[in-house]
Design an enzyme around this catalytic site. Structure first.
Site, short mmCIF file in Angstrom:
data_model
loop_
_atom_site.label_atom_id
_atom_site.label_comp_id
_atom_site.label_asym_id
_atom_site.label_seq_id
_atom_site.Cartn_x
_atom_site.Cartn_y
_atom_site.Cartn_z
CE LYS A 259 29.26 11.35 -33.77
NZ LYS A 259 28.41 12.39 -33.17
NE ARG A 333 18.61 14.58 -37.37
CZ ARG A 333 18.82 15.69 -36.66
NH1 ARG A 333 18.31 16.85 -37.06
NH2 ARG A 333 19.54 15.66 -35.56
#
Length: 479
Positions: A259, A333
């Site tokens: 990120k 996820r």
């Protein structure tokens, strides 16, 4: 420990409030009739001050000696449940009582808003007295919140549950990752489990792979802080089964798909799903609901190292499906899929997962509304009903089956990140759906877990989402 949050600090027993200053809460409409019944001096004072009973406004009425005779509190049109939340820090630090006492839901919201208006995360304040907290953790000093006497009409247990769940969520999220890694999240869960007589099992590090939780292990093994699966069980074994799954990514660097600094800044909140489910579990256990509660939290850090997983790695999962890693920053996820497969194996009567999963959900609905998906229309209708009743804004997005092809992989059974950048919240939910049976009633909440700007009762920082609605859902279906 973070789980040992004070339940109620700004509400006091009525017996302790004989000299409390009365607070009269008025809607704009009610203000007109109230003024008609007052003496000319009072009417003139209110009119000169420009008090219009707008939500959140207040006005002190002086007595003959110059003290406070009464406080008028504005409710606006009566629709804002947080209307009194500014008062604990805006009023002089004395004790107050509601006069007249509110009825029904209004009594709940008056007490809940007052207590939430007094919330402050002070763990890292070096001068706790200046912050309004004494050595015993109780409010003290000149900065302590103004206190309110419990109205006789309030359901104390309901208020205390909601406060306890919300403060736990906020405290856990607000704690920086240096003090809230996988092990510390386990410690907080254990405090909660022990407080309510629940059992708790934890699988740590390489044992995850041996116990067939390979996806959780793959994401977490890149950190020096070992990953783990936290598993809490509570309630009689033959009661209706309610299973919660919370994403516990204690810090998310993005992994090798690193990120940027702006995107990494708030990633201590990436365990907000775990915090939300711990808060919900706390409310369920405090109420003694007759359910067999199970809470599964995959707790990991997503870091960059020589042992971290990589783009285009293929992982095996507990269900047996293989996953190609299209993006290491879509790790939530991946850890959830193992926990959901285990949760689904018991065929619970209700399965709910909460996760700070996608930026797409925030782009679509902003930071105040919880995006959710459900594979059962009746369940969705119940969620909407309770969300409306408990002022927990939610919005259902579709499990749009045609978008499943966006997750196709040439190498594995499924890719963890779709190509093209479209429908990110939906494709994430469709990924999770692969690990839940169609026969299991399941809802997935994609939450933000954070207030970007402060409002009365909702300071900037960690926040619970859909907590009251989900508790009401469980209580209504199984209570």
């Amino acid at each position: 420990m973070p789980a040992q949050t004070t339940l109620v600090t700004a509400l006091i027993d009525g017996a302790d409030a004989d000299a409390a200053v009365p607070v009269t809460a008025l809607t704009r409409e009610a203000l007109t009739s109230w003024l008609e019944a007052q003496d000319p001096a009072t009417r003139r004072w209110v009119e000169t001050a420009g008090f219009k009973a707008e939500a959140g406004a207040h006005l002190m009425l002086p007595d003959a000696e110059g003290g406070a005779a009464r406080v008028l509190a504005g409710l606006g049109d009566g629709s804002d449940p947080w209307a009194l939340a500014a008062l604990p820090t805006a009023l002089p630090r004395v004790d107050y009582r509601l006069d007249p006492a509110p009825e029904g839901d209004q009594a709940f919201w008056a007490c809940f808003a007052w207590e939430m208006g007094a919330y402050s995360f002070t763990r890292y304040k070096s001068n706790t007295a200046a912050a309004g907290v004494g050595s015993d953790g109780e409010p003290s000093g000149p900065s302590r919140p103004a206190r309110l006497a419990w109205p006789d009409t309030a359901d104390r247990e309901a208020v205390t549950r909601a406060v306890a769940g919300t403060t736990l969520v906020r405290d856990l999220i607000n704690t920086p990752a240096s003090d809230m890694g996988p092990e510390e999240l386990e410690d907080a869960a254990r405090v909660l489990a022990d407080a309510h007589g629940a059992t708790m099992d934890v699988i740590v590090g390489e044992d995850l792979e041996r116990a067939n939780y390979p996806a959780i292990y793959a994401v977490g093994k890149g950190s020096a802080r070992p990953p783990r699966l936290i598993d809490i069980r509570w309630g009689r074994e033959d009661a209706p089964r309610v299973t919660l799954v919370g994403k516990g990514v204690c810090f998310d660097s993005g992994g090798y798909d690193l990120k940027p600094s702006a995107g990494m800044k708030l990633m201590k909140k990436d365990m907000g799903g775990a915090a939300n489910t711990l808060g919900l579990a706390r409310m369920i256990m405090m109420a003694g609901l007759d359910v067999r509660l199970r809470l599964l939290i995959p707790a990991v850090e997503n870091m960059v190292s020589g042992t971290a997983y990589r783009p285009q790695d293929v992982l095996r999962t507990r269900k047996g499906l293989t996953v190609e890693i299209g993006n290491t920053d879509a790790e939530g996820r991946v850890v959830l899929c193992d926990a959901l497969a285990e949760a689904d194996s018991e065929q619970p009567d209700l399965l709910v997962d909460c996760a700070t999963l996608t930026g797409a959900a925030r782009v679509a609905l902003g930071p105040e509304i919880a995006v959710y998906f459900a594979n059962d229309d009746a369940l969705a209708a119940d969620i909407e009903c309770h969300a409306g009743a408990w002022r927990d804004p939610v919005w259902r997005l579709p499990l749009w089956a045609p978008y499943r092809k966006m997750l196709d992989s040439k190498t594995a059974d499924i890719n963890n990140a779709g190509e093209g950048g479209f429908a990110g919240a939906i494709t994430a939910a469709l990924y999770l759906k692969e690990f839940v049976s169609d026969s299991t009633r399941w809802a997935h909440f994609d939450i933000y877990g954070w207030n970007p700007a402060g409002r009365p009762g909702r300071p900037a920082g960690g926040e619970a989402f859909a907590l009251r609605a989900l508790y009401a859902l469980v209580a209504d279906r199984f209570g």
